[in-house]
Scaffold this active site. Structure first.
Site, PDB file in Angstrom:
ATOM      1  N   GLU A 162       0.835  -1.190   0.000  1.00 47.09           N
ATOM      2  CA  GLU A 162       0.000   0.000   0.000  1.00 47.09           C
ATOM      3  C   GLU A 162       0.872   1.243   0.000  1.00 47.09           C
ATOM      4  O   GLU A 162       1.768   1.367   0.814  1.00 47.09           O
ATOM      5  CB  GLU A 162      -0.873  -0.018   1.257  1.00 47.09           C
ATOM      6  CG  GLU A 162      -1.902   1.062   1.273  1.00 47.09           C
ATOM      7  CD  GLU A 162      -2.651   1.103  -0.042  1.00 47.09           C
ATOM      8  OE1 GLU A 162      -3.466   0.219  -0.276  1.00 47.09           O
ATOM      9  OE2 GLU A 162      -2.400   2.026  -0.854  1.00 47.09           O
ATOM     10  N   LYS A 221       8.358  -1.654  -1.209  1.00 44.39           N
ATOM     11  CA  LYS A 221       7.570  -0.915  -0.220  1.00 44.39           C
ATOM     12  C   LYS A 221       8.487  -0.342   0.868  1.00 44.39           C
ATOM     13  O   LYS A 221       8.415   0.843   1.204  1.00 44.39           O
ATOM     14  CB  LYS A 221       6.533  -1.867   0.387  1.00 44.39           C
ATOM     15  CG  LYS A 221       5.891  -1.396   1.651  1.00 44.39           C
ATOM     16  CD  LYS A 221       4.917  -0.279   1.414  1.00 44.39           C
ATOM     17  CE  LYS A 221       4.301   0.153   2.721  1.00 44.39           C
ATOM     18  NZ  LYS A 221       3.181   1.030   2.601  1.00 44.39           N
ATOM     19  N   CYS A 277       4.363   3.998   9.409  1.00 43.35           N
ATOM     20  CA  CYS A 277       5.192   3.312   8.412  1.00 43.35           C
ATOM     21  C   CYS A 277       6.672   3.635   8.433  1.00 43.35           C
ATOM     22  O   CYS A 277       7.501   2.725   8.424  1.00 43.35           O
ATOM     23  CB  CYS A 277       4.656   3.609   7.017  1.00 43.35           C
ATOM     24  SG  CYS A 277       3.214   2.633   6.625  1.00 43.35           S
TER      25      CYS A 277
END
Ligand code: UDX
Ligand code: ADP
Length: 464
Positions: A162, A221, A277
């Site tokens: 994501e 990612k 994150c």
């Protein structure tokens, strides 16, 4: 392969908005979002759209469009697994707080529980999509757990990281720079990748949907977030130098950002990056490098986190030293608690660490954030375990409006760049505060010379 039924396990900041957009854009696909947390599911089902569990601009309209039509929120995880052709795993993967890799590696217990539950319940073949931020090689572990059930069900595991940023999640989902799908380079793997490609292709052009092998997708990612965080740490490191010299960090950022090879984004100096994150992904990357014996590479990326910790500490120290080296018993107003504007998420917010630092010096804090609840603010402080819950409640007051917020305060510190803080009537604020009145702008959003003209002694990150 035509996907008709999607299940998403985990109705959090990633699962909730992502599934809402998929459902809105693919009316022919039934989307079931499930979570163990009953309260969270009840909030997703609230008729009053202001009470959805997460705040994101534009999200309530998307939910209103699809909910009850082809978007459903429930706690019945087993039924949703049974019905699905494709299962997204969007559960949390916090940094481990115990054992091997403590403080660095991702805790995969929630992921593993999901895999075991899917393996136990599923009766037909399924495509499993890992959506949570995960260390490299998690897909392999998932595959191994899923395929050892021996009940004849086949699972294909895809990685689909994501890239949405909180506060702009809906926009990022509607018009992503790219969607990344990693899968096994086998015939079955290609079919699974194509099936997920076709879901996104309902609104995203093919050239923006990248297909890679699983490991590249997982590593991309971590790397994307590490590069972004590195830019913030780089400009923050220079903010310290700018404060010590005649340079102004915003001018420096503008000048270097105009070089098309560098570009202007993620060069805004601040009191430090937060969010669920950046820190977690870099720590994962560091741990991964260490695991492969690449100590120099690990040290290189670890410095991005160390610089961020330094920036938060430096800001708190600036407040203390400016207030004559003591904040004991002094009222300091913190404007903002969320890790950035337009979200109610507080994970790893710089405000938590600055507050903790000031509280250790016995400051009396008053916190105001337009979207974060008092309950969350106290929970964040309690989680640090620096002092007792009752001390946190004695030293910190949470305000839910501006009435009396600034009365007799020694200082105001801007922790989050909420737009509404730019609209504050600072002359009125100045009148209410004790003199000299200090203002510390940790997001460099206020016009400091103007504030100094009305009497404030002001300090903005990166300004001498
Ligand atoms: C990030 C990535 O951007 C996203 O692609 C990924 O999917 C998840 O992690 P997020 O953490 O939601 O998204 O927000 P982001 O906009 O990246 O900001 C992270 C932190 O960096 C915030 O605290 C923000 O205030 C700070 N920041 C960002 C700066 O201090 N300066 C900048 O110039 C940009
Ligand atoms: P993210 O930012 O990654 O979306 P959140 O913490 O906001 O993380 O959301 C993760 C959600 O996953 C939580 O609501 C949690 O209750 C849910 N969850 C964790 N494990 C399971 C599980 N085994 N089954 C269902 N839901 C789960």
């Amino acid at each position: 392969m035509n996907i008709k039924n999607i299940c998403c396990i985990g109705a959090g900041y990633v699962g909730g908005p992502t599934m809402s957009v998929i459902a809105a854009k693919c009316p022919d696909i039934k989307v079931n979002v499930v979570d163990l947390n009953k309260q969270r599911i009840a909030a997703w089902n609230e008729t009053d759209l202001d009470k959805l569990p997460i705040y994101e601009p534009g999200l309530s309209a998307i939910v209103a469009q699809a909910r009850g039509r082809n978007l459903f929120f429930s706690t019945d995880v087993d039924q949703a697994i049974l019905d699905a052709d494709m299962i997204f795993i969007s559960v949390n993967t916090p940094t481990k707080t115990y054992g091997i890799g403590k403080g660095m590696a991702a805790d995969l217990k929630y992921i593993e529980l999901c895999a075991r539950q899917i393996a136990a319940v599923a009766k037909t073949d399924k495509i499993i999509v890992e959506k949570s931020t995960l260390p490299v090689r998690t897909a392999e572990a998932l595959k191994s757990i899923l395929s050892s059930t021996g009940n004849g069900v086949n699972f294909q595991v895809l990685s689909n990281p994501e890239f949405l940023a909180e506060g702009t999640a809906v926009q990022d989902l509607l018009e992503p720079d790219r969607v990344l799908i990693g899968g096994e380079r086998t015939e079955e793997g290609e079919v699974a990748m194509q099936a997920l490609h076709d879901v996104f292709h309902n609104w995203i052009p093919s050239e923006r949907i990248l297909l890679t092998n699983v490991w590249s997708s997982e590593l991309s990612k971590l790397t994307a977030n590490a590069f972004l965080a590195q830019r913030v740490s780089s400009i923050n490191s220079l903010s310290a130098l700018c404060e010590a010299t005649e340079a102004d960090v915003d001018e420096v950022a503008r000048a270097i950002g105009q070089d098309s090879r560098i570009g202007p984004k993620f060069l805004k100096s601040s009191v430090g990056f937060g969010g669920s994150c950046f820190q977690k992904d870099i720590l994962n990357l560091v741990y991964l490098c260490q695991t492969y014996g690449l100590q120099e590479v690990a040290d290189y990326w670890h410095q991005v986190i160390k610089m961020n910790d330094y920036q938060k500490r430096r800001f708190a120290q600036k407040i203390i030293s400016t207030l004559y080296n003591t904040v004991n018993g002094k009222k300091i107003v913190l404007l903002g608690w969320a890790f950035k504007k337009d979200t109610n998420d507080t994970r790893e917010s710089a405000a938590i660490y600055v507050a903790d630092y000031l509280l250790s010096e016995m400051a009396e804090l008053v916190v105001y954030d337009p979207k974060v609840t008092a309950e969350q603010i106290y929970a964040d402080l309690d989680y640090l375990n620096t002092r007792s819950e009752s001390e946190n409640r004695n030293l910190v007051t949470v305000a839910n409006n501006y009435d009396e917020l600034f009365d007799d305060a020694h200082a105001v510190a801007v922790m989050t760049e909420w737009d509404e803080f730019k609209e504050i009537d600072w002359e009125h604020v100045f009148d209410r505060m004790l003199k000299p009145a200090f203002i510390f702008d940790g997001r460099a959003i206020l016009d400091m010379p103007a504030l100094e003209n009305i009497g404030f002694r002001g300090f903005a990150i990166g300004k001498g």
